[in-house]
Motif scaffolding. Structure first.
Motif, mmCIF file in Angstrom:
data_model
loop_
_atom_site.group_PDB
_atom_site.id
_atom_site.type_symbol
_atom_site.label_atom_id
_atom_site.label_comp_id
_atom_site.label_asym_id
_atom_site.label_seq_id
_atom_site.Cartn_x
_atom_site.Cartn_y
_atom_site.Cartn_z
ATOM 1 N N ALA A 166 61.216 -38.538 15.137
ATOM 2 C CA ALA A 166 60.948 -37.108 15.254
ATOM 3 C C ALA A 166 60.868 -36.683 16.721
ATOM 4 N N MET A 167 61.454 -35.543 17.015
ATOM 5 C CA MET A 167 61.304 -34.933 18.335
ATOM 6 C C MET A 167 59.881 -34.394 18.460
ATOM 7 N N GLN A 168 59.288 -34.491 19.647
ATOM 8 C CA GLN A 168 57.953 -33.982 19.873
ATOM 9 C C GLN A 168 58.017 -32.790 20.816
ATOM 10 N N VAL A 169 57.394 -31.707 20.386
ATOM 11 C CA VAL A 169 57.319 -30.495 21.192
ATOM 12 C C VAL A 169 55.886 -29.999 21.146
ATOM 13 N N GLU A 170 55.349 -29.681 22.303
ATOM 14 C CA GLU A 170 54.003 -29.121 22.365
ATOM 15 C C GLU A 170 54.102 -27.609 22.494
ATOM 16 N N ILE A 171 53.304 -26.904 21.689
ATOM 17 C CA ILE A 171 53.273 -25.444 21.752
ATOM 18 C C ILE A 171 51.828 -25.024 21.980
ATOM 19 N N THR A 172 51.610 -24.196 22.981
ATOM 20 C CA THR A 172 50.268 -23.757 23.357
ATOM 21 C C THR A 172 50.206 -22.239 23.299
ATOM 22 N N GLY A 173 49.222 -21.721 22.587
ATOM 23 C CA GLY A 173 49.034 -20.283 22.496
ATOM 24 C C GLY A 173 48.132 -19.781 23.607
ATOM 25 N N ARG A 174 48.424 -18.594 24.085
ATOM 26 C CA ARG A 174 47.590 -17.919 25.074
ATOM 27 C C ARG A 174 47.699 -16.429 24.824
ATOM 28 N N GLN A 175 46.762 -15.656 25.298
ATOM 29 C CA GLN A 175 46.848 -14.208 25.136
ATOM 30 C C GLN A 175 47.839 -13.654 26.162
ATOM 31 N N PHE A 176 49.017 -13.201 25.742
ATOM 32 C CA PHE A 176 49.508 -13.092 24.372
ATOM 33 C C PHE A 176 50.940 -13.604 24.378
ATOM 34 N N GLY A 177 51.110 -14.892 24.218
ATOM 35 C CA GLY A 177 52.420 -15.503 24.224
ATOM 36 C C GLY A 177 52.311 -16.987 23.945
ATOM 37 N N TRP A 178 53.460 -17.664 24.003
ATOM 38 C CA TRP A 178 53.525 -19.085 23.682
ATOM 39 C C TRP A 178 54.138 -19.855 24.857
ATOM 40 N N ILE A 179 53.626 -21.073 25.061
ATOM 41 C CA ILE A 179 54.133 -21.974 26.098
ATOM 42 C C ILE A 179 54.641 -23.235 25.398
ATOM 43 N N TYR A 180 55.865 -23.652 25.714
ATOM 44 C CA TYR A 180 56.476 -24.820 25.083
ATOM 45 C C TYR A 180 56.641 -25.929 26.130
ATOM 46 N N ARG A 181 56.369 -27.170 25.719
ATOM 47 C CA ARG A 181 56.512 -28.303 26.640
ATOM 48 C C ARG A 181 57.274 -29.428 25.964
#
Length: 381
Positions: A166-181
């Motif tokens: 499986a591919m691993q992707v981190e997604i982090t929420g913040r006010q008000f948007g998303w950050i992908y790593r």
């Protein structure tokens, strides 16, 4: 709904309640005055209105379903394998509850009409029946337990261990948007610390890109740089996934509780500050394929925040691009690591070598003290 809309709705509800109470009071006054005929007439009218409401209600349900069903996600297939199971469970739930709803509501309004007050009929007092109580208790309990069991089964599959490939992707929420790593070539996410978040310098996640010393409530803390994070790719544009390859999402929040909602994949998971959560799924269709399936040339997979997270909650929308493997490889090759090392200071010029005591000094100077090239000296000789 706006404050004005709520106020008008409250006025309408209050007006309906006042009208209803006046009608009931008038009915009771008529009874007290012995106006039995008026009471029977009103009773027949109410019974007839119950039947009318039943018919109009069924027509309304049919009309709403016909008008609004195409605007839901149900006419289109789930974009993930797990989502297919969720769709199946939802259809079974709607079928069971729908049958029960129609049977009970039709009987409710029909009985209100059929068994209205009549001098020719005497009410039958039926206080207790063990068989009926066992029946209407056990049957719903068994049905609900079965549905809950299927729900837990699918939930544990979604939140369980992802396949090794499986591919691993981190997604982090913040006010008000998303950050992908995305991890780098080492396929390992670098460590991070929330106190190191520094958006002004491009460190949106608090990556440990350098040795740091900071004062914390527990005293001075020394943080060592983590080289495994030097090749991580951090972006806020879109999450790019591969068709038919499992993907494990590692979900975080940088401030308040958010929720990663993936409506087209029929999945969702809370993003909790300080408590990473995970889920995994396998995309079935690329974005281009879904454009054809939905007959929508502007189709995009969306990430919605399904948890009220502040004033800008409505704008917290992310995008997912599902592509073929060769397209992903090309996209990944164009991504540069988010870590930018500090520019080194230019080294000083190397020092002149120390003179050799045993060597003969062949350096010559003219009368003004200027250095004379060796070739000139040789020609003079």
């Amino acid at each position: 709904m706006t404050t004005t809309g709520l106020f008008l709705l409250a006025i309408l509800a209050l007006g309906f309640l006042i009208t209803f109470q006046i009608a009931k009071a008038s009915e009771y006054v008529s009874v007290l005055k012995g106006e039995k005929k008026s009471f029977e007439q009103n009773n027949r009218i109410n019974g007839f209105l119950m039947v009318v409401f039943l018919v109009l209600g069924i027509i309304g349900v049919y009309w709403c379903n016909k008008a609004l069903y195409p605007k839901t996600l149900m006419p289109y297939p789930s974009a993930s394998e797990h989502g297919e199971n969720i769709d199946t469970m939802l259809k079974i739930t709607l079928l069971i509850t729908g049958i029960v709803f129609f049977i009970t509501q039709i009987l409710l309004f029909w009985f209100a009409y059929k068994y209205q007050y009549s001098d020719k009929r005497k009410a039958f007092y039926y206080p207790h029946n063990n068989k009926l109580e066992v029946l209407w208790t056990t049957v719903p309990a068994i049905a609900l337990c079965t549905l809950v069991g299927f729900g837990l089964y699918y939930w544990f599959k979604i939140t369980g261990e992802a396949p090794q490939d499986a591919m691993q992707v981190e997604i982090t929420g913040r006010q008000f948007g998303w950050i992908y790593r995305y991890p780098g070539k080492d396929n390992t996410f670098g460590k991070k610390y929330f106190r190191m978040i520094d958006e002004a310098n491009g460190n949106m996640l608090g990556m440990l890109w350098k040795d740091s010393t900071m004062q914390t409530p527990n005293g001075i803390q020394n943080l060592k740089a983590d080289p495994t994070g030097f090749d991580d790719v951090i972006t806020t544009t879109a999450m790019v996934l591969v068709k038919d390859q499992p993907v494990k999402l590692i979900i975080n929040s940088r401030d308040v509780i958010h929720d990663v909602g993936l409506p087209h994949f029929r999945l969702k998971m809370d993003a909790v500050p300080g408590t990473p959560t995970t889920l995994w799924f396998t995309p079935k269709y690329t974005t281009e394929e879904m454009k054809k399936i939905t007959n929508n040339p502007n189709f995009e997979y969306e990430i919605a925040c399904d948890q009220m997270c502040g004033n800008g909650h409505y704008s917290m929308k992310g995008l997912i691009k599902v592509v073929k493997r060769d397209e992903f490889i090309l996209w990944r090759a164009k991504q540069e690591p988010s870590y930018k090392p500090a520019t080194d200071v230019a080294p000083a010029s190397p020092a002149s070598p120390a003179p050799n005591p045993g060597a003969v000094d062949t350096t010559a100077h003219d009368a003004t003290g200027a250095l004379v090239p060796q070739a000139t000296i040789a020609s003079k000789k």
